[in-house]
Design a protein around this motif. Structure first.
Motif, PDB file in Angstrom:
ATOM      1  N   ILE A 249      73.669  96.009  -0.950  1.00 43.21           N
ATOM      2  CA  ILE A 249      73.146  95.335  -2.137  1.00 43.21           C
ATOM      3  C   ILE A 249      71.993  94.416  -1.744  1.00 43.21           C
ATOM      4  N   SER A 250      70.904  94.516  -2.475  1.00 37.07           N
ATOM      5  CA  SER A 250      69.684  93.787  -2.143  1.00 37.07           C
ATOM      6  C   SER A 250      69.754  92.332  -2.601  1.00 37.07           C
ATOM      7  N   LYS A 251      69.040  91.491  -1.895  1.00 37.77           N
ATOM      8  CA  LYS A 251      68.826  90.120  -2.342  1.00 37.77           C
ATOM      9  C   LYS A 251      67.715  90.124  -3.393  1.00 37.77           C
ATOM     10  N   SER A 252      67.529  88.987  -4.055  1.00 39.94           N
ATOM     11  CA  SER A 252      66.496  88.904  -5.090  1.00 39.94           C
ATOM     12  C   SER A 252      65.128  89.223  -4.498  1.00 39.94           C
ATOM     13  N   ALA A 253      64.269  89.811  -5.316  1.00 38.86           N
ATOM     14  CA  ALA A 253      62.942  90.204  -4.835  1.00 38.86           C
ATOM     15  C   ALA A 253      61.977  90.311  -6.013  1.00 38.86           C
ATOM     16  N   ARG A 254      60.704  90.209  -5.704  1.00 42.64           N
ATOM     17  CA  ARG A 254      59.689  90.437  -6.728  1.00 42.64           C
ATOM     18  C   ARG A 254      59.321  91.912  -6.721  1.00 42.64           C
ATOM     19  N   PRO A 255      59.437  92.610  -7.853  1.00 42.98           N
ATOM     20  CA  PRO A 255      59.126  94.054  -7.881  1.00 42.98           C
ATOM     21  C   PRO A 255      57.665  94.338  -7.560  1.00 42.98           C
ATOM     22  N   THR A 256      57.454  95.472  -6.893  1.00 41.21           N
ATOM     23  CA  THR A 256      56.090  95.901  -6.576  1.00 41.21           C
ATOM     24  C   THR A 256      55.635  97.049  -7.467  1.00 41.21           C
ATOM     25  N   GLN A 257      56.593  97.791  -8.067  1.00 50.41           N
ATOM     26  CA  GLN A 257      56.251  98.875  -8.997  1.00 50.41           C
ATOM     27  C   GLN A 257      57.329  98.972 -10.082  1.00 50.41           C
ATOM     28  N   PHE A 258      56.890  99.322 -11.304  1.00 50.26           N
ATOM     29  CA  PHE A 258      57.799  99.508 -12.426  1.00 50.26           C
ATOM     30  C   PHE A 258      57.626 100.926 -12.971  1.00 50.26           C
ATOM     31  N   PHE A 259      58.755 101.573 -13.277  1.00 48.79           N
ATOM     32  CA  PHE A 259      58.724 102.929 -13.822  1.00 48.79           C
ATOM     33  C   PHE A 259      59.580 103.002 -15.084  1.00 48.79           C
ATOM     34  N   VAL A 260      59.066 103.701 -16.091  1.00 46.95           N
ATOM     35  CA  VAL A 260      59.863 104.072 -17.264  1.00 46.95           C
ATOM     36  C   VAL A 260      60.243 105.533 -17.087  1.00 46.95           C
ATOM     37  N   LEU A 261      61.549 105.839 -17.169  1.00 44.74           N
ATOM     38  CA  LEU A 261      62.022 107.193 -16.887  1.00 44.74           C
ATOM     39  C   LEU A 261      62.143 108.040 -18.150  1.00 44.74           C
ATOM     40  N   LYS A 262      61.810 109.322 -17.999  1.00 45.24           N
ATOM     41  CA  LYS A 262      62.160 110.319 -19.017  1.00 45.24           C
ATOM     42  C   LYS A 262      62.450 111.625 -18.294  1.00 45.24           C
ATOM     43  N   GLN A 263      63.252 112.479 -18.909  1.00 40.88           N
ATOM     44  CA  GLN A 263      63.594 113.751 -18.288  1.00 40.88           C
ATOM     45  C   GLN A 263      62.529 114.807 -18.602  1.00 40.88           C
ATOM     46  N   SER A 264      62.335 115.713 -17.636  1.00 45.31           N
ATOM     47  CA  SER A 264      61.347 116.775 -17.794  1.00 45.31           C
ATOM     48  C   SER A 264      61.779 117.951 -16.915  1.00 45.31           C
ATOM     49  N   ASN A 265      61.041 119.051 -17.004  1.00 43.41           N
ATOM     50  CA  ASN A 265      61.356 120.199 -16.142  1.00 43.41           C
ATOM     51  C   ASN A 265      60.638 120.108 -14.799  1.00 43.41           C
ATOM     52  N   LYS A 266      59.809 119.078 -14.618  1.00 48.07           N
ATOM     53  CA  LYS A 266      59.185 118.860 -13.309  1.00 48.07           C
ATOM     54  C   LYS A 266      58.912 117.369 -13.115  1.00 48.07           C
TER      55      LYS A 266
END
Length: 346
Positions: A249-266
């Motif tokens: 389990i990670s300690k607190s951190a500042r994110p370097t990248q953010f992603f919004v997920l959706k499903q696809s065929n690739k």
């Protein structure tokens, strides 16, 4: 009576109950937050849950919502859930007492027995335990963190390799757990959670309770049981519960990248703006309705006054958190390997 104690980001939770099975369920679920000694805390929540006892909870005549009753004189809120009664009492500005009462009388036993025959994998105990945990333990803790200590919730998973921290925002079933676990195969990678993240204006904070896997998903169960990262802690009729090894389990951190997920065929990645990511975050949080503001705990506002606009602070903190980091829409085929998301060139 059985007792267990937890410390969650400065909130000390003490549970006492006369149902050993429920105590074991909660203890397994919050295994990573168990404490054995007195530690510093900023807020205390005392929870007592009694099974099959004559009710001590009194509903006030003043109703403030469906099944929610306010007694301002005694600083109490009574709730009437379909499975149990509950009561929140303000002791002082940093102390909350919660009690729950479950009356599984003969009529209810017959009703749930019939349901268990008619509905595949129906389990009254599993459903009851989850709702008691959610409404009387988990959501009050999140409410206190949000209203008292300015830590908000995001429906996301996240992983870190020490240099980069990636956040994966998404609705249920879209792949938050899948992408996080695939990236955890890499060395020196740690985990923040697969369902809830806490955040303020600078960092994200891990929240890891049990990972719940549908028993029909044999592929996922095999993955969990073949990994040293997980340990089976509870098996219900519909879901198998696993704990995450706290060493990962990670300690607190500042994110370097953010992603919004959706499903696809690739698998593919498309850049989005920071404002788009914030709008996705708020929309997904509202759609999921898992958070403290959609539970009975939201009514604690009648007992504990707060002097700032929570919704505005939530948006302001998100804006500051995302300000220096790229955001992208990530399309995933859950059956394919994830490309190297730690590589900024992808």
């Amino acid at each position: 009576m059985s007792t267990c104690v937890f410390l969650i980001y400065g909130v000390k939770v003490s549970l006492i109950t006369n149902n050993l099975a429920f105590k074991n369920f909660v203890q397994a679920t919050l295994q990573n937050y168990g404490i054995v000694s007195q530690e510093n805390h900023k807020f205390q929540i005392s929870v007592r849950i009694d099974f099959n006892k004559k009710t001590q909870i009194k509903k006030s005549k003043f109703r403030v919502g469906n099944g929610v009753f306010l007694d301002e004189k005694h600083k109490k809120l009574a709730i009437q859930h379909k499975l149990f009664l509950g009561e929140f009492t303000q002791i002082n500005s940093n102390n909350l007492s919660i009690r729950g009462e479950v009356d599984n009388n003969f009529k209810n036993k017959v009703k749930h027995f019939i349901k268990s025959l008619a509905i595949k994998n129906y389990s009254y105990k599993e459903m009851l335990f989850h709702q008691l945990y959610r409404e009387l333990i988990l959501m009050p803790v999140f409410w206190v963190l949000r209203h008292k200590f300015e830590k908000h919730l995001m429906h996301a998973s996240a992983v870190s390799n020490g240099k980069q921290t990636l956040v994966f925002l998404g609705n249920d079933g879209v792949g938050k757990t899948t992408v996080a676990l695939k990236l955890l195969k890499k060395e020196d990678t740690s985990f923040f959670g697969d369902n809830f993240l806490l955040y303020d204006s600078n960092k994200i904070y891990a929240f890891v309770d049990t990972l719940r896997v549908n028993k029909n998903d044999s592929k996922a169960i095999k993955t969990y049981e073949s990994s040293s990262i997980f340990k089976k802690v509870y098996q219900g009729k519909s879901r198998t519960h696993y704990n995450f090894n706290k060493d990962y389990i990670s300690k607190s951190a500042r994110p370097t990248q953010f992603f919004v997920l959706k499903q696809s065929n690739k698998n593919s990645k498309t850049t989005i703006s920071k404002d788009q990511f914030i709008n996705y975050t708020l929309a997904i949080n509202d759609y999921v309705k898992e958070f403290d503001k959609y539970s009975y705990a939201s009514n604690l506002i009648f007992l504990y006054d707060t002097q700032f606009n929570i919704e505005q602070q939530e948006t302001d903190f998100l804006s500051k958190l995302v300000s220096d980091s790229p955001c992208a829409l990530l399309s995933l085929n859950k059956d394919q390997e994830v490309f190297d998301l730690f590589n900024k060139d992808n």
